[in-house]
Design an enzyme around this catalytic site. Sequence first.
Site, PDB file in Angstrom:
ATOM      1  N   SER A  94      70.665  83.123  61.964  1.00 46.97           N
ATOM      2  CA  SER A  94      71.960  82.609  61.547  1.00 46.97           C
ATOM      3  C   SER A  94      72.617  83.495  60.493  1.00 46.97           C
ATOM      4  O   SER A  94      71.943  84.103  59.655  1.00 46.97           O
ATOM      5  CB  SER A  94      71.787  81.194  60.970  1.00 46.97           C
ATOM      6  OG  SER A  94      73.005  80.711  60.424  1.00 46.97           O
TER       7      SER A  94
ATOM      8  N   TYR B 218      79.675  83.096  63.023  1.00 46.82           N
ATOM      9  CA  TYR B 218      80.736  82.100  63.141  1.00 46.82           C
ATOM     10  C   TYR B 218      82.076  82.816  63.022  1.00 46.82           C
ATOM     11  O   TYR B 218      82.160  83.929  62.489  1.00 46.82           O
ATOM     12  CB  TYR B 218      80.620  81.049  62.038  1.00 46.82           C
ATOM     13  CG  TYR B 218      79.424  80.134  62.159  1.00 46.82           C
ATOM     14  CD1 TYR B 218      79.447  79.046  63.024  1.00 46.82           C
ATOM     15  CD2 TYR B 218      78.281  80.360  61.402  1.00 46.82           C
ATOM     16  CE1 TYR B 218      78.354  78.204  63.134  1.00 46.82           C
ATOM     17  CE2 TYR B 218      77.176  79.524  61.506  1.00 46.82           C
ATOM     18  CZ  TYR B 218      77.222  78.442  62.377  1.00 46.82           C
ATOM     19  OH  TYR B 218      76.132  77.624  62.488  1.00 46.82           O
TER      20      TYR B 218
ATOM     21  N   THR C 235      78.763  81.197  67.663  1.00 47.58           N
ATOM     22  CA  THR C 235      78.653  79.734  67.701  1.00 47.58           C
ATOM     23  C   THR C 235      80.016  79.111  67.431  1.00 47.58           C
ATOM     24  O   THR C 235      80.640  79.394  66.406  1.00 47.58           O
ATOM     25  CB  THR C 235      77.628  79.242  66.664  1.00 47.58           C
ATOM     26  OG1 THR C 235      76.338  79.742  67.003  1.00 47.58           O
ATOM     27  CG2 THR C 235      77.570  77.721  66.647  1.00 47.58           C
TER      28      THR C 235
ATOM     29  N   LYS D 220      77.921  80.210  72.184  1.00 45.43           N
ATOM     30  CA  LYS D 220      77.084  79.018  72.045  1.00 45.43           C
ATOM     31  C   LYS D 220      77.943  77.807  71.709  1.00 45.43           C
ATOM     32  O   LYS D 220      78.812  77.869  70.849  1.00 45.43           O
ATOM     33  CB  LYS D 220      76.041  79.242  70.950  1.00 45.43           C
ATOM     34  CG  LYS D 220      75.045  78.109  70.752  1.00 45.43           C
ATOM     35  CD  LYS D 220      73.975  78.533  69.750  1.00 45.43           C
ATOM     36  CE  LYS D 220      72.977  77.422  69.509  1.00 45.43           C
ATOM     37  NZ  LYS D 220      73.571  76.296  68.745  1.00 45.43           N
TER      38      LYS D 220
ATOM     39  N   HIS E 245      75.321  71.619  69.244  1.00 41.23           N
ATOM     40  CA  HIS E 245      74.849  71.932  67.890  1.00 41.23           C
ATOM     41  C   HIS E 245      73.766  70.959  67.449  1.00 41.23           C
ATOM     42  O   HIS E 245      73.705  70.524  66.297  1.00 41.23           O
ATOM     43  CB  HIS E 245      76.010  71.919  66.895  1.00 41.23           C
ATOM     44  CG  HIS E 245      75.870  72.949  65.808  1.00 41.23           C
ATOM     45  ND1 HIS E 245      76.650  74.067  65.751  1.00 41.23           N
ATOM     46  CD2 HIS E 245      75.041  73.030  64.741  1.00 41.23           C
ATOM     47  CE1 HIS E 245      76.319  74.795  64.694  1.00 41.23           C
ATOM     48  NE2 HIS E 245      75.336  74.179  64.065  1.00 41.23           N
TER      49      HIS E 245
END
Length: 392
Positions: free
Chosen positions: A110, A132, A158, A256, A280
């Site tokens: 992440s 992100y 994501t 995603k 999520h």
Amino acid sequence: MSVTRSWFESVAEAQRRAERRLPRSVYGALVAGTERGLTMDDNVAAFEQLGFAPHVADLAATRDLATTVMGVALSMPVVISPTGVQAVHPDGELPVARAAASRGVAMGLSSFASRSIEDVAGAGAPVLFQVYWSGDRDAMVARLERARAAGAAGLILTLDWSFAHGRDWGSPWIPERLDLAAMARLAPEALARPGWLWSFVSSGHLPGLEAPNMARPGGLTPTFFQAYGEWMATPPPAWADVAWLRGQWDGPFMVKGICRVDDARRVVDVGASALSVSNHGGNNLDGTPASIRALASVADAVGDQVEVLLDGGVRRGGDVAKALAMGARAVMIGRASLWGLAANGQAGVENVLDILRTGLDATLRALGRARADELTRDDVIAPVGFSRVLGS
């Protein structure tokens, strides 16, 4: 602790051990969920509604679980899903990456991780760096360049989070920094979990609440909440923005958070290599169907044009088989790996991966399949109305 006592036979037991070991706030942050937790619960419950149609003869004597995802060779169709900054283990994501390397699977990292991509990439597992849509375009390009320089094997964008916060069971208190006031407030929880506390004390540092992968070139490392605030303040992307970001990355690229058929087609249009059917982990819009319910329609719509993965609710090897039978190429696991990490560090994550491997192998044997990619919907029994078709 002996090897026998350290080993656990199910992800459910890993979760129980994680709850016993972690301070209440840390465990609550891992459970997460939103509002009533409908989607979070359905992610797991939906797998329980699917059955199998096994054979009793002509079974494969050996099974091949290997596959590839985004050009990365995997020993089995499992990828560790990217999860944000956490205080589960003093070494953060490093034990997870080492476990992934030892078991031949890829590690999703992440942007909000507590360890840098450079450190995690050095652990040996293929790293899929997750980003992100956060900050300006220059900041995003800088993150991609950093990931490329660190040797990331692919990128995960994501998109599935609506910033819903309220939970009917209450949300844990998480400080921005572990200053004296925060430590005093959290002390009763920490003292109630002496094993967890001692692991940090003996390591010589406190839990990291920073997001080093969100640092701008030459800038200070932001706290998790500073990075999170930037993300929340950034206007959400249009599909043209997603296409632009894809154009900045010359390697494998996953989107995603897909659950609608029309969104899946847009992922194909932007030239992505893969998509993950995901909500999520139930931390998005509560009431969204379980990922496994949306999988078949997405796979039917775009499965021959892009690799389709599933994220959400996987707790055993049989769940992996069900996802593959419904159209996934592989699954991604988040909470399961974190519970293993909390239960027994790197060995605990390896334990979780071994549980999935042996469970998948046993399921393939019973279904008469020699390879994981041979699974079809004929191998599973789904109740009427199980699947959901979102969009058109």
